[in-house]
Enzyme design. Structure first.
Site, PDB file in Angstrom:
ATOM      1  N   LYS A  45      -5.432   9.791   9.386  1.00  0.00           N
ATOM      2  CA  LYS A  45      -4.261   9.345   8.636  1.00  0.00           C
ATOM      3  C   LYS A  45      -3.881   7.962   9.169  1.00  0.00           C
ATOM      4  CE  LYS A  45       0.306  10.801   7.223  1.00  0.00           C
ATOM      5  NZ  LYS A  45       0.135  10.073   5.954  1.00  0.00           N
ATOM      6  N   CYS A 128      -2.121   1.341  -1.148  1.00  0.00           N
ATOM      7  CA  CYS A 128      -1.116   2.409  -1.268  1.00  0.00           C
ATOM      8  C   CYS A 128      -0.081   2.024  -2.327  1.00  0.00           C
ATOM      9  CB  CYS A 128      -0.421   2.632   0.069  1.00  0.00           C
ATOM     10  SG  CYS A 128       0.942   3.797  -0.048  1.00  0.00           S
TER      11      CYS A 128
END
Lengths: 304, 263
Positions: A45, A128
């Protein structure tokens, strides 16, 4: 099955399935669990310089074939993450770092201070769709920003650099070429789609606390496949195809569009942890019945 | 199962103990004891809560006021709506014929539903429940009306045994016919129960709490070291044998950013 082996910019993978960043990769233990469930490589992550709490819950929701998320890059920051992700040999498969920056300078700082560690490669999520200051919301998905950030990171690390692009980019080819020109070793095509929004009619409110988020799940596969097809035409460096892959046939389609490896994320929800083994087995069955001796032989077949 | 939150009206909010309310909903969630739902308060967040009652056509959650989210929830009453998503998680196995259920604080909530179901199946159920003081003890009337044998413990001795409920477990297992233990409560207390069961070679199951975000096994917030098991999906109920492999049990847990911290 040995026919599933791939070489991705120097990374030797037992199969082309890579855990996508953001799913389960919070801890080394979790990565190890994913590896034991059949992944060929895993991605952590994303890590930022300072700790981030991320967005308030709900952060992930599912509606049939669509998943929506706005996690907001929660992570314990650079120094805690360095401690977390040591001894990565235990994981058993190559581990790809994912680093964040608000600009090229911060990306370079992260690359210089977080890498190489025990990582095999580093991914730059310039894509993102739901975190202010980062990715698409910070304009990192343009050819200029992509070139600048990629070049800065290349100067700061010897690890292979993977640039993760958004399927929402219109001029995908140009952005992919900019990454290649700056020295990227591979393109990960792509991130979640959108952003989109779920509204609850009775609550009269968006369900995600952040209101909007990136879409994933089986429903976005057709978009990801088209993006991979376009990027494969635009660059010579290998492409990782990510978005909506849930079955072995999905993975094969992605490979035929031009992917040398395949990202798997939301499918963990749809088919649980051992989805990696399931997809790999299904790929093997297909390759055997269709007479493909290796994954390599199928890469980009849809272009011929 | 509700994949997305379903806005349900609170039928009633009943005071269960000090700072603790039970929120009743009409409708079925089809939960097994030990499972949880994600409760969404639009604007305040979404958190996991174990199901404490399940009756024909209704269910309930017993919730202690501990922070900002529960403070907001406690402002709500009959007719107000909240989002219920789930149920999720692996339930208690319901193994054993002579069982002890041991709950600390509001950890008694999911065990009470297990007690209901196991008693209904004709099992001998002994419920040991502990709290800081009498004012925090849960479900005294509920247990009185059931076939469940009860033992209470309070830290201050205001009701039942003065001391920890784990001391009552030591007495209970001495009898020798206990064949299964179920546990939910503060982790330090669960470690004690784990040790007692392990020494006496009594199988058991424990319901763990970790920082959960998604609730269905994809975000990775609640994974355990070193197995990588997800508390929301592979748990929250783990067997004693499984917990032997979980090094972080009783030692630390992670916060919402993933940073390790104290229990």
């Amino acid at each position: 099955m040995s026919g599933l082996k791939v070489d991705l910019c120097g990374l030797k993978l037992k199969n082309p399935l890579i855990l996508a960043s953001g799913i389960l990769g919070v801890t080394k233990s979790s990565l190890k669990n994913v590896a034991q469930n059949g992944a060929g490589a895993v991605t952590i992550k994303s890590v930022s310089r300072e700790p981030r709490k991320g967005h308030k819950t709900p952060i992930i929701q599912v509606d049939g074939d669509v998943m929506i998320n706005a996690v907001g890059y929660s992570n314990p920051g650079l120094s805690e993450s360095r401690k977390e992700f040591t001894g990565l040999g235990e994981v058993g498969v190559p581990v790809i770092a994912s680093i964040l920056g608000t600009d090229a300078e911060e990306f370079a700082y992260m690359a210089g201070n977080f890498l190489p560690g025990d990582f095999s490669a580093v991914e730059l999520p310039l894509s993102c769709p739901h975190t202010p200051g980062y990715g698409m919301l910070a304009g990192q998905g343009t050819p200029e920003a992509t070139y600048e950030i990629t070049a800065a990171v290349k100067k700061s690390t010897k690890l292979p650099v993977i640039v993760k692009l958004s399927p929402s980019i219109q001029a995908l080819g140009e952005v992919a070429k900019a990454a290649e020109k700056a020295g990227a070793d591979a393109i990960n095509m792509g991130n979640t789609v959108g952003p989109g929004m779920f509204i609850d009619a009775r609550a009269k409110k968006p369900v995600l606390d952040f209101k909007f988020g990136g879409l994933s799940g089986p429903a976005i596969k057709a978009i990801s496949v088209r993006c991979v097809y376009d990027v494969y035409k635009a660059v010579r460096i290998p492409v990782i195809g990510t978005g909506g892959v849930t079955t072995g046939i999905d993975a094969i389609e992605m490979i035929m569009a031009g992917a040398s490896a395949v990202g798997v994320g939301s499918a963990v929800h749809y088919r649980d942890m051992d989805v990696f083994r399931k997809i790999a087995d299904e790929m093997s069955v297909f390759m055997k019945s269709e007479g493909y001796p290796s994954v390599n032989e199928m890469v980009g077949l849809a272009h011929e | 199962m509700n994949e997305r939150p379903v806005m349900m009206k609170i039928e009633k909010a009943v005071d269960e103990a000090k700072d603790t309310k039970t929120f009743w909903f009409s409708g079925r969630v089809g939960a097994k004891p030990g499972q949880f739902v994600m409760l969404w308060l639009p604007g305040s967040g979404q958190k996991p809560f174990g199901i404490s009652y399940q009756e024909r056509g209704s269910f309930a959650l017993t919730i202690r006021r501990v922070g900002g989210f529960t403070k907001e929830l406690f402002k709500l009453g009959t007719g107000d709506r909240v989002g219920i998503q789930g149920p999720y998680g692996k339930p208690f196995s319901m193994k054993g014929d002579n069982v002890v259920l041991i709950g600390g604080g509001y950890g008694t909530a999911p065990l009470a539903l297990l007690a209901d179901e196991m008693a209904r199946k004709g099992k001998n159920v002994h419920m040991i429940t502990g709290a800081a003081g009498k004012e925090f003890l849960l479900y005294q009337k509920r247990f009185e009306k059931s076939k469940v044998k009860t033992t209470y413990a309070t830290d201050d001795g205001s009701f039942g045994h003065k001391g920890f409920c784990t001391e009552c477990l030591v007495d209970s297992v001495k009898s020798g016919n206990i064949d299964y233990v179920y546990c939910c409560g503060p982790e330090k207390m669960m470690v004690k129960v784990f040790e007692i069961c392990n020494k006496k070679e009594i199988p058991g199951e424990f319901s763990l709490e970790r920082y959960m975000k998604c609730g269905f096994g994809v975000c990775g917030s609640c994974t355990l070291d070193p197995t990588g098991w997800r508390v929301c999906k592979d748990g929250p109920v783990f067997t004693l044998e499984q917990l032997k492999k979980v090094d972080e049990f009783g030692k630390y847990k992670r916060d919402g950013s993933g940073k390790k911290g104290k229990l």
